[in-house]
Design a protein around this motif. Structure first.
Motif, PDB file in Angstrom:
ATOM      1  N   LEU A 211      13.467   0.661  10.001  1.00  0.00           N
ATOM      2  CA  LEU A 211      12.797   1.731   9.779  1.00  0.00           C
ATOM      3  C   LEU A 211      12.550   1.905   8.111  1.00  0.00           C
ATOM      4  CD1 LEU A 211      13.098   4.340  12.574  1.00  0.00           C
ATOM      5  CD2 LEU A 211      11.250   2.512  12.418  1.00  0.00           C
ATOM      6  N   LEU A 212      13.738   1.982   7.676  1.00  0.00           N
ATOM      7  CA  LEU A 212      13.616   1.947   6.182  1.00  0.00           C
ATOM      8  C   LEU A 212      13.103   0.572   5.264  1.00  0.00           C
ATOM      9  CD1 LEU A 212      17.342   3.847   5.742  1.00  0.00           C
ATOM     10  CD2 LEU A 212      14.797   4.805   5.407  1.00  0.00           C
ATOM     11  N   ALA A 213      13.252  -0.362   5.823  1.00  0.00           N
ATOM     12  CA  ALA A 213      12.879  -1.561   5.186  1.00  0.00           C
ATOM     13  C   ALA A 213      11.356  -1.824   5.267  1.00  0.00           C
ATOM     14  CB  ALA A 213      13.616  -2.703   5.703  1.00  0.00           C
ATOM     15  N   THR A 214      10.826  -1.165   6.245  1.00  0.00           N
ATOM     16  CA  THR A 214       9.426  -1.540   6.443  1.00  0.00           C
ATOM     17  C   THR A 214       8.732  -0.202   6.306  1.00  0.00           C
ATOM     18  OG1 THR A 214       9.776  -1.056   8.896  1.00  0.00           O
ATOM     19  CG2 THR A 214       9.641  -3.410   8.175  1.00  0.00           C
ATOM     20  N   ARG A 215       9.104   0.674   5.583  1.00  0.00           N
ATOM     21  CA  ARG A 215       8.416   2.141   5.215  1.00  0.00           C
ATOM     22  C   ARG A 215       7.079   1.943   4.513  1.00  0.00           C
ATOM     23  NH1 ARG A 215      12.553   1.704   1.759  1.00  0.00           N
ATOM     24  NH2 ARG A 215      12.189   2.068  -0.314  1.00  0.00           N
ATOM     25  N   LYS A 216       6.933   0.961   3.704  1.00  0.00           N
ATOM     26  CA  LYS A 216       5.819   0.853   3.028  1.00  0.00           C
ATOM     27  C   LYS A 216       4.810  -0.414   3.859  1.00  0.00           C
ATOM     28  CE  LYS A 216       7.547   1.694  -1.616  1.00  0.00           C
ATOM     29  NZ  LYS A 216       7.840   1.243  -2.925  1.00  0.00           N
ATOM     30  N   GLY A 217       5.321  -0.797   4.670  1.00  0.00           N
ATOM     31  CA  GLY A 217       4.254  -1.839   5.519  1.00  0.00           C
ATOM     32  C   GLY A 217       5.191  -3.195   5.882  1.00  0.00           C
ATOM     33  N   PRO A 218       4.503  -3.989   6.543  1.00  0.00           N
ATOM     34  CA  PRO A 218       4.918  -5.370   6.783  1.00  0.00           C
ATOM     35  C   PRO A 218       5.593  -6.066   5.459  1.00  0.00           C
ATOM     36  CG  PRO A 218       3.256  -5.135   8.263  1.00  0.00           C
ATOM     37  CD  PRO A 218       3.211  -3.737   7.141  1.00  0.00           C
TER      38      PRO A 218
END
Length: 301
Positions: A211-218
């Motif tokens: 969730l933290l790694a993809t918080r800005k989008g794919p």
């Protein structure tokens, strides 16, 4: 030889059969601007001998005069809701009742000779000829330079989605620590409690980290460029004021105004008349002016 349209005028051809008559009619329709006019003699025509986008043609190869019933069947063969121009061809002539009916239903009537020449038999046919002469052949579109298509990167997530993912991600990362000392979760023996803690820790940290790694989008692939905003120069420019004023002040074609008034007086709805004008290439502003002019009462003399 070429006409004012830039299209080649059909050359004389001997009309010795009904098949030649249909092909000759298709040649003339292409000259009048219906570039895809095609005749299919011998096939199922359903009352239509020549078909084109925006026009339908019927050809009679007979010595008897064409009467009102033939035109009525031709109108009935037009698909429901179609506004295609109806064009009728004959090598003989038309009765007075046929001429009257053609004026009511906007049917262009032509007579062809043994050499294939076409002669208009009513005002609608003469209008078809005039509009064909007034409209030059469309030039071939210029080839556009090939531009490599770049795959656009996925858009960035909105702020509320990013904040929600951060909140859930941090909560999941800290959740395993909060489970320590929970007697309902860790009931012993110590080895089993250790396995449970490792499982809870692994699951929560995997989901939280995702969730933290993809918080800005794919995530973009290595070397993939960031999406670029479209430049203002690529947006279509609005029509200039002089062109709009010219469309509003240009003189209206008297034949189109008269035809629109006739269709309105015969019971057709304004949107149906507008659709007919649109099918014939009349622009939006000009269509509105023609309808307004056609609705005006004719002054008595």
């Amino acid at each position: 030889m070429s006409g004012a349209t830039g299209r080649a005028v059909p050359q004389p051809t001997q009309i010795s059969s009904w098949q030649r008559a249909e092909h000759n009619a298709a040649r003339w329709m292409r000259y009048w601007g219906y570039a895809d006019a095609t005749a299919r003699p011998g096939g199922p025509d359903a009352g239509v001998d020549v078909r084109a986008r925006g026009a339908l043609g019927q050809v009679k190869y007979q010595a008897a005069q064409v009467g009102r019933p033939e035109l009525q069947r031709f109108v009935g063969a037009r698909p429901r809701g179609s506004t295609a121009q109806l064009i009728f061809f004959t090598g003989s002539d038309y009765t007075q009742s046929a001429l009257t009916y053609a004026a009511e239903w906007d049917i262009a009537l032509f007579r062809y000779g043994l050499d294939g020449a076409m002669t208009p038999a009513n005002d609608v046919a003469r209008r078809v000829q005039r509009r064909a002469v007034a409209q030059p052949a469309a030039p071939a579109p210029a080839a556009r330079p090939s531009v490599p298509v770049r795959a656009s990167a996925p858009p960035e997530r909105p702020f509320w989605q990013r904040a929600l993912r951060v909140w859930f991600g941090v909560t999941l990362l800290l959740a395993p620590l909060g489970s320590l000392g929970d007697e309902k979760t860790y009931t012993g023996p110590p080895a089993l409690d250790a396995v449970k803690f490792v499982g809870i820790l692994t699951g929560c940290w995997l989901v939280g980290g995702y969730l933290l790694a993809t918080r800005k989008g794919p995530r973009r692939k290595p070397g993939e460029a960031a999406p670029s905003r479209p430049s203002s120069s690529s947006a279509p420019s609005p029509p200039s004021t002089p062109s709009v004023l010219a469309a509003l002040t240009a003189p209206l074609p008297a034949d189109l105004v008269a035809e629109a008034a006739r269709m309105l007086s015969s019971g057709r709805k304004p949107h149906e008349v507008d659709r007919v004008l649109r099918e014939r290439g009349v622009r939006f502003l000009e269509r509105g002016r023609i309808l307004n002019e056609a609705k005006r009462p004719t002054p008595r003399t």
